[in-house]
Every structure is written in structure tokens, then in C-alpha cells.
Design an enzyme around this catalytic site. Structure first.
Site, short mmCIF file in Angstrom:
data_model
loop_
_atom_site.label_atom_id
_atom_site.label_comp_id
_atom_site.label_asym_id
_atom_site.label_seq_id
_atom_site.Cartn_x
_atom_site.Cartn_y
_atom_site.Cartn_z
N TYR A 116 39.36 29.70 43.47
CA TYR A 116 38.56 28.60 42.66
C TYR A 116 39.17 27.27 42.80
CZ TYR A 116 35.75 32.36 40.52
OH TYR A 116 34.84 33.50 40.33
N ASP A 117 40.18 27.13 43.34
CA ASP A 117 41.14 25.79 43.33
C ASP A 117 40.31 24.89 43.89
OD1 ASP A 117 43.32 27.18 42.50
OD2 ASP A 117 44.52 27.35 44.41
N ASP A 151 47.70 38.48 35.63
CA ASP A 151 46.33 38.42 35.57
C ASP A 151 45.60 37.18 35.21
OD1 ASP A 151 44.04 40.18 36.01
OD2 ASP A 151 43.46 39.75 34.03
N ARG A 177 49.81 29.38 36.66
CA ARG A 177 50.78 30.50 36.93
C ARG A 177 52.12 30.02 37.04
NH1 ARG A 177 47.97 31.95 41.03
NH2 ARG A 177 47.18 33.35 40.06
#
Length: 220
Positions: free
Chosen positions: A165-166, A74, A200
Site C-alpha cells: 500500500y506504499d 506482521d 518496519r
């Protein structure tokens, strides 16, 4: 501690971008990672108020349904000037009336919110991506690994790589947004060789160090 017997694990996600990143990260360790979608599993309602709670909901549902250990993630964008928003509701900001997700709209919504609070300078536009990986087992046991990537929100969006949103996130110390980076650049590491860059990848690196005997070289 539960053991990871065999090389099968479920990635408890239907998000194509996340699945690609997990495949890239797990590939070097020889795991057969199948997604919740591969098993025909529905997406559980994410009713938690923290990244940890939502990660657990997803991982536990997949682990119980398949009888295999499951990994979930998440994640979200937390912007200082917006009091940490969108945070755990990052994906919700992209929701459209028909239930699909439009991240171009979500990025625009974030920019409008920043303008409304007068966040114009780079210092006023700081934030971070947060990712929490949960490893859950069918009996309910779980472990958590958290990673964060600090950066600045830019406008207009830059780059067509990555997802979410990168294109508006410029990580500290770099002149490329995540949307302008290849997968290898964004992850920022190879097992045992370098520190991770993305949120991540940093969370996964901690998981790998704890569970996959990855040496603690350049740990974040």
C-alpha cells in the site's frame, strides 16, 4: 534472556518486499539473514487476531524448523475512518480468486471503502502503518518490537517504489508517499545516526537497541 549466538538468523517471510527491507536493515550489523523460502519452508496459516499473534506464528514455525533464531514481521494498514481496517487483514484485502495478491486492487478497495464512509478531507483519511517484529527461538521463547508510522491516505496512488500500500500512504511531515521514496528515505535512519521513519524501521530500531547494542540516538 536468550542470546543471539553467531550471525545467522532466519527471516520468517516469503514476501519479497519485506525480505528486501530486512536485508537493508540488517546489513549494517553483519548478520547472514536467510529467508524461510531459502530453507524451503511453507508459509504457516496466520490465524491470529493481532499483529503480535501472527508474527509469533511465523517466527516460531521458522525457528523450530531450522533450529535458528527467527525474525518475523506482521504488519498492516490501520485506517481510522474504517475502524482500524484493514488491520491484520491488510494482505487479505489483496487476495485474488487464484490465491495471488493484487495490491493495486487492494488500494482501490481501500479507496472505495473510504468514499463509502464519506472520508474526503485529509483529516478524515488518517491512518497508520503498524509493524510488529517477533524474535523467536526454537524453544518457544519470544520477544516483540512494535513500530508505527502515522500518515494520511491519498488518491490516486503515487510512486512505483516500495510495495503493498506504499503508493497511497503519505507519512506525516513529508510530501512524498512511501511509494515515491527510496529505501533509504523510507527507512529514514542509519544505525546510531537518526530516527527511523517507516513502521518496519521503527520496530527494527527497537530490536537493534535491545539486541544489537545500537545506541539510543533518535529513538522513536
Amino acid at each position: 534472556m536468550h542470546t543471539l549466538d553467531g550471525k545467522k538468523i532466519v527471516v520468517a517471510s516469503h514476501n519479497a518486499g519485506k525480505l528486501r527491507e530486512f536485508a537493508d536493515l540488517m546489513g549494517p550489523f553483519g548478520f547472514e539473514a536467510k529467508s524461510a523460502k531459502d530453507y524451503g519452508l511453507p508459509e504457516p496459516d496466520e490465524t491470529g487476531t493481532t499483529f503480535e499473534e501472527n508474527a509469533y506464528i511465523k517466527a516460531l514455525a521458522a525457528a523450530k524448523a531450522t533450529g535458528l533464531p527467527a525474525l518475523s514481521d506482521d504488519s498492516g494498514l490501520c485506517v481510522d475512518a474504517l475502524d482500524g481496517a484493514p488491520g491484520v487483514y491488510t494482505a487479505n484485502w489483496a487476495e485474488t480468486p487464484d490465491g495471488s495478491r493484487d495490491f493495486a486492487m487492494a488500494m482501490q478497495r481501500t479507496e472505495v471503502a473510504l468514499q463509502e464512509v464519506g472520508a474526503a478531507s485529509a483529516e478524515q483519511r488518517k491512518g497508520r502503518f503498524v509493524a510488529v517484529i517477533c524474535l523467536a527461538f526454537p524453544d518457544g521463547a519470544a520477544e516483540y518490537y512494535r513500530g508505527e508510522a502515522e500518515g494520511t491516505l491519498v488518491w490516486p496512488p503515487r510512486g512505483e517504489l516500495g510495495f503493498g500500500y506504499d503508493p497511497v500512504f503519505l507519512p506525516n511531515g513529508f510530501d512524498k508517499t512511501f511509494g515515491e521514496m527510496s529505501a533509504e528515505e523510507k527507512h529514514g535512519w542509519k544505525p546510531g545516526q537518526a530516527a527511523a521513519l517507516s513502521h518496519r524501521a521503527r520496530a527494527f530500531q527497537k530490536f537493534a537497541q535491545a539486541r544489537l547494542d545500537l545506541p539510543r540516538l533518535g529513538s522513536a
